[in-house]
Design a protein around this motif. Structure first.
Motif, PDB file in Angstrom:
ATOM      1  N   GLU A 101       0.849  -1.198   0.000  1.00 21.85           N
ATOM      2  CA  GLU A 101       0.000   0.000   0.000  1.00 21.85           C
ATOM      3  C   GLU A 101       0.883   1.245   0.000  1.00 21.85           C
ATOM      4  OE1 GLU A 101      -2.770   0.248   3.186  1.00 21.85           O
ATOM      5  OE2 GLU A 101      -4.171  -1.184   2.296  1.00 21.85           O
ATOM      6  N   GLY A 117      -3.893  12.019  -0.269  1.00 16.52           N
ATOM      7  CA  GLY A 117      -4.487  11.105   0.689  1.00 16.52           C
ATOM      8  C   GLY A 117      -4.965   9.800   0.086  1.00 16.52           C
ATOM      9  N   LYS A 118      -4.941   9.701  -1.232  1.00 15.75           N
ATOM     10  CA  LYS A 118      -5.362   8.477  -1.900  1.00 15.75           C
ATOM     11  C   LYS A 118      -4.383   7.351  -1.566  1.00 15.75           C
ATOM     12  CE  LYS A 118      -7.344   5.698  -4.876  1.00 15.75           C
ATOM     13  NZ  LYS A 118      -8.711   5.175  -4.666  1.00 15.75           N
ATOM     14  N   VAL A 119      -4.930   6.202  -1.171  1.00  8.29           N
ATOM     15  CA  VAL A 119      -4.096   5.036  -0.870  1.00  8.29           C
ATOM     16  C   VAL A 119      -4.256   4.026  -1.998  1.00  8.29           C
ATOM     17  CG1 VAL A 119      -3.671   3.128   0.721  1.00  8.29           C
ATOM     18  CG2 VAL A 119      -4.291   5.391   1.616  1.00  8.29           C
ATOM     19  N   GLU A 126       0.477   5.624   0.121  1.00  8.70           N
ATOM     20  CA  GLU A 126      -0.376   6.805   0.204  1.00  8.70           C
ATOM     21  C   GLU A 126       0.249   7.936  -0.611  1.00  8.70           C
ATOM     22  OE1 GLU A 126      -2.386   9.887   3.463  1.00  8.70           O
ATOM     23  OE2 GLU A 126      -1.420   8.025   4.133  1.00  8.70           O
TER      24      GLU A 126
END
Length: 404
Positions: free
Chosen positions: A299, A305-307, A301
């Motif tokens: 993951e 703020g989009k992960v 980021e």
């Protein structure tokens, strides 16, 4: 901020009417959501990132993998194209990439590259001599933009002059778009076979060229295999001449559209290196400016703020990053005197373009001579008649009729 679309956006975007313009969707995405899901022609969905900070992150952060992306592509088909992608520098991560890059830079040092400048200037002069003897208008693509980097790269590698036109055709096929699967494979098979024979010949009869230098490196360090030398040579061939060939023509179109700035550079040749860097920033190689997607291994980021989840395909949109208003004042304007210019035209991190210095030398010498020798250089047709090449991931012109 605009709402994210519920469905992936079809990519690539339609080309705008002018060859100088980028699809407006790119700036809209960057200045809106900044990260959007797109669907590629093969049906695969991925994420396009558009801001400078995020694009740079994709290029330098080890969680965005080239190797995993290349391996995924290669596993879909046991083609020579897929295998070669997996074995090339652009398809490797550290530590494999580190090992191979160190080995090739022993044969391709900055000093050796700069020593090529006089020969590049000679080739430029030879081509302009030939061009000036042709009836006008002249197609700059055919007479100058393509043959210059082809001759430079082939001389660098040690490819005989008689094979250079064939090499250009193979390289052009390698950089075809999503629809050119058969053509890519045929070109790859031909190139692998050719370089296998050339490496064997150079081993028997060494010369003053890059392939011979790589052979010497392999003799000192047997971890460098002939297959890797082949992959390196094909990568240098395709990336090292097709890109520069298209940049020469596309840069000229932009310069001819802004005569005031062109004349300023002509009057101050010492400003040319800065002008070339600004053109590298402003004029993208592809619609997005990015060529090789990455695959996330964890993951990540991003700045908005989009992960992104692990296993996501990510396309870095270098073209919009290079015009990001948060980094470049008046980034949508060409400013040949721009001082602060941290563009990403050559990438960043471990995959920063191996041939960046050579590309700059070729572009500088090409435009130095064009501006000096052809002061009345101009388009021989209206700009609206210029057409981009079809079925190619590289954004270049089919032809560029000029006169003077």
């Amino acid at each position: 901020m605009a709402e994210a679309p519920s469905e992936p956006i079809a990519f690539p975007f339609p080309e705008p009417p002018s060859v100088r313009d980028l699809p407006p969707e790119l700036a809209e995405i960057r200045d809106g959501e900044s990260v959007v899901e797109v669907k590629f022609p093969d049906g695969i969905s991925g994420w396009m990132v558009t801001k400078h900070a995020d694009v740079r992150k994709v290029l330098v952060d080890s969680r965005f993998s080239s190797k995993v992306m290349a391996s995924a592509a290669a596993s879909m088909s046991e083609t020579e194209t897929g295998k070669l992608m997996n074995e090339s520098l652009v398809g490797m991560d550290a530590p494999e990439h580190t090992r191979l890059r160190k080995l090739v830079t022993r044969a391709f040092t900055a000093r050796k590259v700069e020593q090529l400048r006089p020969r590049v200037a000679e080739l430029v002069a030879e081509l302009l001599d030939e061009m000036e003897n042709q009836p006008r208008p002249v197609d700059l693509v055919k007479a100058f933009s393509v043959p210059l980097p082809v001759r430079v790269i082939c001389e660098l590698l040690g490819v005989p002059a008689k094979d250079q036109e064939t090499f250009h055709a193979w390289s052009n096929a390698l950089l075809g778009d999503w629809s050119q699967v058969v053509e890519k494979e045929a070109a790859t098979v031909s190139l692998v076979g050719y370089f296998g024979e050339l490496i064997a010949a150079k081993r028997e009869n060494p010369a003053d060229d890059l392939i011979t230098a790589l052979i010497k490196v392999s003799e000192e360090d047997p971890t460098l295999t002939d297959r890797e030398i082949t992959a390196l040579s094909i990568g240098i061939l395709s990336a090292g001449h097709e890109t520069t060939a298209n940049q020469i023509s596309m840069f000229l179109v932009h310069l001819l559209n802004d005569r005031d700035q062109l004349e300023e550079v002509r009057a101050n040749p010492e400003a040319l290196p800065r002008a070339i860097d600004e053109l590298l920033r402003f004029v993208p190689l592809t619609t997005t400016g990015g060529i090789i997607p990455r695959l996330t291994t964890a993951e990540v980021e991003l700045s908005n703020g989009k992960v992104l989840p692990a296993g996501a395909v990510v396309l870095p949109a270098v073209a919009t990053a290079n015009r990001d208003p948060e980094v470049f004042a008046d980034g949508e304007l060409l400013d040949l005197g721009r001082e602060h210019n941290p563009h990403l035209a050559f990438g960043a991190g471990i995959h920063h373009c191996l041939g960046a210095q050579l590309a700059r030398i070729e572009l500088q010498e090409a435009f130095k001579a064009l501006l000096e020798r052809l002061p009345s250089l101009r388009l021989a047709v209206p700009e609206s008649e210029l057409r981009l090449k079809s079925a190619s991931i590289i954004r270049g012109l089919e032809s560029l009729p000029i006169t003077w």
